[in-house]
Design an enzyme around this catalytic site. Structure first.
Site, PDB file in Angstrom:
ATOM      1  N   HIS A 178       0.885  -1.168   0.000  1.00 34.31           N
ATOM      2  CA  HIS A 178       0.000   0.000   0.000  1.00 34.31           C
ATOM      3  C   HIS A 178       0.924   1.220   0.000  1.00 34.31           C
ATOM      4  CE1 HIS A 178      -2.339  -2.982   2.385  1.00 34.31           C
ATOM      5  NE2 HIS A 178      -3.404  -2.441   1.834  1.00 34.31           N
ATOM      6  N   ASP A 217       2.337   1.983   3.327  1.00 31.06           N
ATOM      7  CA  ASP A 217       3.278   1.028   3.934  1.00 31.06           C
ATOM      8  C   ASP A 217       4.705   1.481   3.685  1.00 31.06           C
ATOM      9  OD1 ASP A 217       1.084  -0.662   4.338  1.00 31.06           O
ATOM     10  OD2 ASP A 217       1.522  -1.867   2.544  1.00 31.06           O
ATOM     11  N   ASP A 231      -5.810 -13.964   8.778  1.00 34.23           N
ATOM     12  CA  ASP A 231      -4.663 -13.843   7.875  1.00 34.23           C
ATOM     13  C   ASP A 231      -3.494 -14.729   8.273  1.00 34.23           C
ATOM     14  OD1 ASP A 231      -5.871 -12.001   6.181  1.00 34.23           O
ATOM     15  OD2 ASP A 231      -4.997 -10.252   7.189  1.00 34.23           O
TER      16      ASP A 231
END
Ligand code: XLS
Ligand code: NI
Ligand code: NI
Length: 438
Positions: free
Chosen positions: A101, A104, A309
């Site tokens: 992203h 990030d 996740d």
């Protein structure tokens, strides 16, 4: 340049009998499976956010992760240290791709202008590493969910100023992705959804979301970005109801708004299970509609109702996922992106290696099993026979559109002996087990 993962060298393939946790047991990058190497089939990618940014915060406690690169106070210094750590990791692990992203890789500044400047500077820094290492960007995306301005969503916010800000942010993220040669750009729903219909104009929000995506498609054309656009379905979290619910829902949305030719799907295992589907269901649905683009490789905990996740280690899942991927002809622009995080108690830097190795081995094994299943053709043959009635007689007439209700009624009235055959599910499940354990 500092070395962050001291004592860990390039991860090598040692085979299934190795007891070295820092070696591959099944992933042998150059081994041929059919006419491609494992490396070409699997196209592994590391997710920047989970692996280099996240600190192990949960609703009950603060971060636990030992991440020396995150200890640096100056935000741009930290971003650069993080990038150094990331490329050291990619190289030692032997992956060819990463995903990020915008936020990030570079910190937000006081203004959008300053934020964009930060992003440009770090993108140039990344470019240097990418050139030296030949590691590529699988896809880029924009984080439009962390900052409080996105409390009501981004493209589906009730606030037009937020829509405009999000547009500016995606514009920039597309430019950076393009500049870094990214082979894709992903839209994951972020906060595009709703908490209650009592305050929501669903029609306007969906129309706006489609307008936003059309703007992205137009702008990509303008700057010559030829990467693939993806939508990543997810049914819930963070909003109660995410608009990109599942593969079928996203396809309906894309078709409704004439966007389907510009997008493919990025399917994530844990999102599939949150939607009440298996991973193979979502992949199959995408595949038969020619929409399978890329995969966020992880897995959830079926006893928990959220996006945990976890690293994918379930061989049944990796096998059936690879079965769909191979059947779709394999990845072109997409790959297997580990959108997965180590558990909060797995806080040592070495755990990042153990976790990725576990995931890579599970998919490598799944690839080989699925390849054999397809080569032998036993499952295909079973399905072919099961639907044999549509290849002759009345079935062939149905499929070719020769008959309607009247002709079918006539046929049914004259046919007093319908016989069905067993679906043989247990036989097929046992056969699948034979492929997995042999
Ligand atoms: C969150 C999503 C996210 C996307 C990228 O659940 O999986 O990580 O992949 O924005
Ligand atoms: Ni994801
Ligand atoms: Ni997710």
């Amino acid at each position: 340049m500092s070395e962050y993962f001291k004592g860990i060298s390039k991860i090598e393939y040692e085979g299934p009998n190795s007891d070295n946790p820092l070696a591959f047991k099944y992933y042998n990058p150059d081994e041929m499976v059919g006419n491609k190497t494992m490396r070409e089939h699997l196209k592994f990618s590391v997710a920047y956010w989970h692996t280099f940014v996240a600190e192990g915060v949960d609703p009950f406690g603060s971060g636990t992760m030992i991440r020396p690169w995150n200890d640096i106070k100056d935000p741009m210094g930290k971003a650069k240290a993080r990038m150094e750590a990331a490329f050291e990791f990619f190289q030692k692990l032997g992956v060819d791709y990463f995903c990020f992203h915008d936020r990030d890789i570079a910190p937000e500044g006081e203004t959008l202008e300053e934020t964009n400047k930060n992003l440009d500077e770090i993108a140039q820094f990344a470019k240097g590493f990418m050139k030296d290492t030949d590691i590529k960007l699988l896809w880029g995306t924009a984080n439009m969910f962390n900052n409080p301005r996105f409390v009501h969503g981004a493209a589906t916010s009730c606030n037009a100023d937020v829509f405009a800000y999000a547009a500016a942010q995606v514009k920039k993220a597309l430019e950076v992705t393009n500049d870094l040669g990214g082979s894709g750009y992903t839209f994951w729903g972020g906060r595009e959804g709703y908490e209650t219909l009592l305050n929501t104009d669903m029609k306007l929000e969906l129309d706006n979301f489609a307008r936003f995506l059309h703007m992205a498609v137009d702008y990509a054309k303008e700057i010559g970005f030829e990467g693939q656009f993806y939508i990543e379905p997810k049914p819930k979290e963070p909003t109660k109801h995410q608009y990109d619910f599942d593969a079928a829902n996203v396809l309906a949305f894309l078709k409704t708004y004439d966007l389907d030719e510009h997008f493919k799907l990025n399917i994530e295992t844990n999102h599939a299970t949150l939607a009440g589907h298996t991973m193979e269901h979502e992949l199959r649905y995408a595949r038969i509609n020619n929409m399978l683009g890329s995969v966020d490789a992880n897995q959830g905990d079926l006893h928990l109702g959220w996006d945990t996740d976890q690293f994918p280690t379930d061989i049944y899942m990796t096998t059936l996922a690879m079965y769909e991927i191979l059947k779709s002809g394999g990845f072109t622009t997409g790959g297997l992106n580990f959108d997965a995080k180590v558990r909060r108690p797995s806080f040592e830097p070495a755990d990042l290696f153990y976790a990725h190795i576990a995931g890579m081995d599970a998919f490598a094994k799944g690839l080989k099993i699925a390849y054999n299943m397809i080569e032998d053709g036993k499952f295909d043959k079973f399905i072919e026979d099961r639907y044999g009635s549509y290849r002759e007689g009345i079935g062939a007439d149905i499929v070719s559109g020769k008959v309607g209700f009247k002709e079918l009624e006539k046929y049914a009235l004259n046919n007093n002996s319908i016989t069905n055959t067993s679906g043989r599910q247990e036989v097929l499940e046992a056969l699948l087990n034979q492929y997995i354990v042999k």
